[in-house]
Scaffold this motif. Sequence first.
Motif, PDB file in Angstrom:
ATOM      1  N   TYR A 182     -12.651   2.657   2.501  1.00  0.00           N
ATOM      2  CA  TYR A 182     -13.370   2.520   3.629  1.00  0.00           C
ATOM      3  C   TYR A 182     -14.478   3.276   3.936  1.00  0.00           C
ATOM      4  O   TYR A 182     -14.784   4.438   3.359  1.00  0.00           O
ATOM      5  N   GLU A 218      -7.517   0.910  -0.044  1.00  0.00           N
ATOM      6  CA  GLU A 218      -8.862   0.050  -0.061  1.00  0.00           C
ATOM      7  C   GLU A 218     -10.058   1.254   0.324  1.00  0.00           C
ATOM      8  O   GLU A 218      -9.495   2.128   1.458  1.00  0.00           O
ATOM      9  N   PRO A 277     -13.694  -1.588   6.150  1.00  0.00           N
ATOM     10  CA  PRO A 277     -13.718  -1.834   4.628  1.00  0.00           C
ATOM     11  C   PRO A 277     -15.196  -1.750   3.887  1.00  0.00           C
ATOM     12  O   PRO A 277     -15.926  -2.207   4.714  1.00  0.00           O
ATOM     13  N   THR A 322      -8.120   8.306   1.871  1.00  0.00           N
ATOM     14  CA  THR A 322      -8.458   7.801   0.651  1.00  0.00           C
ATOM     15  C   THR A 322      -9.110   9.034  -0.100  1.00  0.00           C
ATOM     16  O   THR A 322      -9.166   9.087  -1.327  1.00  0.00           O
ATOM     17  N   MET A 338       0.931  -1.072  -0.072  1.00  0.00           N
ATOM     18  CA  MET A 338      -0.077   0.031   0.001  1.00  0.00           C
ATOM     19  C   MET A 338       0.927   1.226   0.018  1.00  0.00           C
ATOM     20  O   MET A 338       1.974   1.491   0.870  1.00  0.00           O
TER      21      MET A 338
END
Length: 225
Positions: free
Chosen positions: A12, A10, A99, A59, A1
């Motif tokens: 979330y 990923e 997630p 993110t 990552m």
Amino acid sequence: MNSENPESFELYVLPLVVRIERAAPPERTDALEAAAMAVLSLLDDPGEWAAELHTWQSTGKIRKVVRRARGAEWRRAVALPGRTVEHRTAEVRVHPPVPLDGWPRDLARLQVGGTELSDTADPPSAEPPILWANPELAMSAGKAMAQAGHAAQLAWWASDAAEREAWRARGLAVCVRTAASQADFGAMVAEGLPVVRDAGFTEIEPGSCTFVADAPWLKGRVARS
């Protein structure tokens, strides 16, 4: 990552659960304000969930999902890691980010729909910060709770340390109201206040402006669009 590339994370989401008992559902405004305060509580003091919160925010997508619970469902939700905010008639529990496809079973089984709440009385007088809803958009209470949470988060990010401390001293309180007109809502957008633009996953068109966060210290903090 790769921590320097938000796209490598990923996805979330932040789970919020509102307690809706058949015999005593919360007032809609209370539920919206409780959701916003629950988000602020986690941002201000993530405690043992700091890593999950960091991953979620890194993110660049602050997605929130609101589900409803009652009776045994609510008791199971309360047994999971998280914290509950009680605000007048409403109880909302915020859980650490998870997630998108990795919800705990007792949360995943809860319903997203069925959050049609209403106000049976006028809410108290509003004091800043006020999260103003777009009067032209029809949103379920669950959708509006998530959007109010977004608005509170954008307001928190736009506040400096001293402003956050003063807000903290007031219990991280927020007021949620609907703008009197589209003209009023548009004028606030033009003032450089934090504005929520929805991704369009549910209920409304992508890019719709759903909420504006308004407080004296927030004016001009965001580039005008």
